[in-house]
Scaffold this motif. Structure first.
Motif, mmCIF file in Angstrom:
data_model
loop_
_atom_site.group_PDB
_atom_site.id
_atom_site.type_symbol
_atom_site.label_atom_id
_atom_site.label_comp_id
_atom_site.label_asym_id
_atom_site.label_seq_id
_atom_site.Cartn_x
_atom_site.Cartn_y
_atom_site.Cartn_z
ATOM 1 N N LEU A 186 3.627 10.547 -9.445
ATOM 2 C CA LEU A 186 2.881 10.837 -10.666
ATOM 3 C C LEU A 186 2.239 12.219 -10.609
ATOM 4 O O LEU A 186 2.349 13.012 -11.558
ATOM 5 N N VAL A 187 1.572 12.523 -9.491
ATOM 6 C CA VAL A 187 0.893 13.816 -9.357
ATOM 7 C C VAL A 187 1.899 14.955 -9.363
ATOM 8 O O VAL A 187 1.669 16.015 -9.973
ATOM 9 N N LYS A 188 3.045 14.785 -8.712
ATOM 10 C CA LYS A 188 4.082 15.823 -8.705
ATOM 11 C C LYS A 188 4.593 16.102 -10.119
ATOM 12 O O LYS A 188 4.797 17.262 -10.504
ATOM 13 N N LYS A 189 4.776 15.049 -10.909
ATOM 14 C CA LYS A 189 5.233 15.225 -12.290
ATOM 15 C C LYS A 189 4.200 15.994 -13.110
ATOM 16 O O LYS A 189 4.544 16.860 -13.925
ATOM 17 N N THR A 237 -7.112 9.793 -10.728
ATOM 18 C CA THR A 237 -5.836 9.925 -10.015
ATOM 19 C C THR A 237 -6.019 10.688 -8.706
ATOM 20 O O THR A 237 -5.493 10.294 -7.656
ATOM 21 N N ALA A 238 -6.779 11.792 -8.767
ATOM 22 C CA ALA A 238 -6.982 12.613 -7.569
ATOM 23 C C ALA A 238 -7.762 11.856 -6.498
ATOM 24 O O ALA A 238 -7.390 11.864 -5.319
ATOM 25 N N ALA A 239 -8.831 11.193 -6.910
ATOM 26 C CA ALA A 239 -9.655 10.450 -5.947
ATOM 27 C C ALA A 239 -8.868 9.292 -5.340
ATOM 28 O O ALA A 239 -8.983 9.008 -4.140
ATOM 29 N N GLY A 240 -8.060 8.625 -6.159
ATOM 30 C CA GLY A 240 -7.253 7.504 -5.668
ATOM 31 C C GLY A 240 -6.234 7.943 -4.632
ATOM 32 O O GLY A 240 -6.060 7.287 -3.594
ATOM 33 N N ASN A 265 0.831 -1.206 0.000
ATOM 34 C CA ASN A 265 0.000 0.000 0.000
ATOM 35 C C ASN A 265 0.865 1.256 0.000
ATOM 36 O O ASN A 265 0.553 2.252 -0.670
ATOM 37 N N PHE A 266 1.962 1.207 0.764
ATOM 38 C CA PHE A 266 2.889 2.346 0.787
ATOM 39 C C PHE A 266 3.517 2.576 -0.592
ATOM 40 O O PHE A 266 3.634 3.713 -1.050
ATOM 41 N N LEU A 267 3.909 1.488 -1.278
ATOM 42 C CA LEU A 267 4.522 1.626 -2.601
ATOM 43 C C LEU A 267 3.541 2.255 -3.591
ATOM 44 O O LEU A 267 3.928 3.107 -4.405
ATOM 45 N N ARG A 268 2.278 1.865 -3.529
ATOM 46 C CA ARG A 268 1.275 2.459 -4.418
ATOM 47 C C ARG A 268 1.085 3.942 -4.092
ATOM 48 O O ARG A 268 0.944 4.771 -4.991
ATOM 49 N N PHE A 269 1.064 4.252 -2.800
ATOM 50 C CA PHE A 269 0.927 5.651 -2.383
ATOM 51 C C PHE A 269 2.095 6.486 -2.896
ATOM 52 O O PHE A 269 1.901 7.587 -3.442
ATOM 53 N N ALA A 270 3.317 5.983 -2.750
ATOM 54 C CA ALA A 270 4.506 6.720 -3.198
ATOM 55 C C ALA A 270 4.486 6.925 -4.712
ATOM 56 O O ALA A 270 4.826 8.010 -5.203
ATOM 57 N N ARG A 271 4.078 5.906 -5.461
ATOM 58 C CA ARG A 271 4.010 6.025 -6.932
ATOM 59 C C ARG A 271 2.985 7.076 -7.340
ATOM 60 O O ARG A 271 3.210 7.868 -8.264
ATOM 61 N N PHE A 327 3.883 13.771 0.440
ATOM 62 C CA PHE A 327 2.594 14.387 0.111
ATOM 63 C C PHE A 327 2.489 15.874 0.399
ATOM 64 O O PHE A 327 1.712 16.569 -0.278
ATOM 65 N N ASP A 328 3.208 16.394 1.360
ATOM 66 C CA ASP A 328 3.009 17.799 1.744
ATOM 67 C C ASP A 328 3.255 18.770 0.602
ATOM 68 O O ASP A 328 2.672 19.864 0.569
ATOM 69 N N ASP A 329 4.116 18.417 -0.352
ATOM 70 C CA ASP A 329 4.367 19.293 -1.504
ATOM 71 C C ASP A 329 3.150 19.392 -2.426
ATOM 72 O O ASP A 329 3.041 20.330 -3.226
#
Length: 357
Positions: free
Chosen positions: A295-298, A310-313, A285-291, A334-336
């Motif tokens: 993605l969102v930062k890019k 993507t946003a809802a997930g 779950n952590f790996l999916r969260f980090a990915r 996530f804070d960024d």
């Protein structure tokens, strides 16, 4: 034995309850073509369902198979799908009239597919046991029932239900619904089967809480967690549970059960790993969260729009962080991004749907 409850079928023949069942059953499904048709003429379908009930003419529709990949347990599942009318409405009605009956004897820490008893409820129980009684929760046993839904004997289930319900018409209707599964056992995908599966293990719950060496016990459908101060007694409890399942319920314990010290590797349960000192997110779950964060930062750096999916997930993943010790993870990944950006995407999507309607 508590007094049995009757007149459930008669309660189903109430147009107000049928209307409520249609509205409740349509939640989260209003884009489905079969639900769209019903919602365009709710009163007409209330009359149709009422006619089916008073004439005893409802015949379950043969389900359609659909294979899905369950990411939570990393395996393929076959679910059975039936149309919203009349089957989905009938399933909803059956649950609405028997919910109070099933809840009456249900174990307090049976936490799956029950209103108010989701993953949060199970997580709070495990945390409280580990933090408040380190000695009494030194060891954990993690068990799972093998092929739980498909292996439940339908006739035995109905006999157990008849100990609480004395309405023959209602029992006959429930039997016809669950026996419409061509593969035998309970079909994954029927709303009514979530309640019946929990009910079937009610007897097991009462048996486990009385076992020597089991100080704390929580169940998430067919996933069982036992906590106790003595490893040897927990092993004996597992052997007793296996025998009880085989003899009394005609189902089997999965061979990969484990008894282990909690401090050595934690309890992997409902998406988290629980320790006496802290709670962490499950690794995958952590790996999916980090990915998702990367993605969102890019997308933000490139000035590209973030999709609703993507946003809802990612918002859902962020919600998981609230129930574990995740300050460093949140700051690093996530804070960024921030919650406001994601919620703005979700709100925009909701507006577009409302305008389209």
């Amino acid at each position: 034995m508590p007094k049995r409850v009757g007149y459930l079928y008669q309660r189903m023949c109430d147009k107000d309850l049928i209307r409520k069942a249609i509205l409740e059953g349509s939640r989260g499904k209003k884009k489905r073509w079969d639900v769209v048709g019903v919602m365009k003429d709710v009163e007409g379908y209330v009359d149709k369902v009422y006619e089916l009930l008073i004439t005893y003419s409802f015949v379950p529709t043969p389900p359609k198979r659909k294979s899905i990949f369950d990411k939570t347990c990393q395996k393929e599942r076959t679910i059975m799908i039936v149309p919203f009318y009349p089957d989905g409405i009938m399933h909803q009605l059956c649950v609405m009239v028997m919910q109070d009956v099933l809840m009456r004897g249900m174990y307090r820490w049976s936490c799956a597919s029950i209103p108010g008893r989701g993953n949060k409820c199970a997580a709070q129980y495990v945390k409280r046991a580990l933090h408040s009684d380190k000695k009494g929760s030194k060891y954990a046993a993690k068990l799972d029932v093998r092929h739980f839904y498909p292996s439940i004997p339908i006739r035995r289930l109905i006999r157990k239900l008849a100990r609480k319900v004395k309405d023959k018409a209602f029992l006959k209707l429930v039997y016809e619904i669950i026996s419409s599964n061509p593969d035998g056992g309970l079909a994954i995908g029927y709303y009514i089967n979530q309640w019946l599966a929990n009910f079937y293990l009610e007897e097991l719950d009462r048996f486990i809480v009385k076992l020597p060496g089991v100080k704390y016990y929580v169940r998430n459908m067919d996933d069982l967690i036992l906590l106790g101060p003595n490893k040897k007694k927990l092993r004996k409890a597992v052997a007793a549970i296996r025998e009880f399942l085989n003899k009394n319920l005609r189902i089997e314990l999965k061979h990969n059960w484990q008894v282990f010290p909690v401090d050595s590797r934690g309890i992997d349960f409902i998406g988290y790993r629980f320790f006496h000192t802290h709670t962490s997110m499950r690794r995958r779950n952590f790996l999916r969260f980090a990915r998702q964060c990367r993605l969102v930062k890019k997308l933000l750096q490139a000035g590209k729009p973030i999709s609703f999916h993507t946003a809802a997930g990612l918002l859902s993943r962020v919600g998981q962080l609230k129930h574990c010790d995740s300050h460093k993870i949140r700051v690093k990944y996530f804070d960024d991004i921030g919650v406001k950006v994601l919620k703005a995407v979700v709100r925009q999507h909701s507006r577009e749907l409302q305008n389209a309607a």
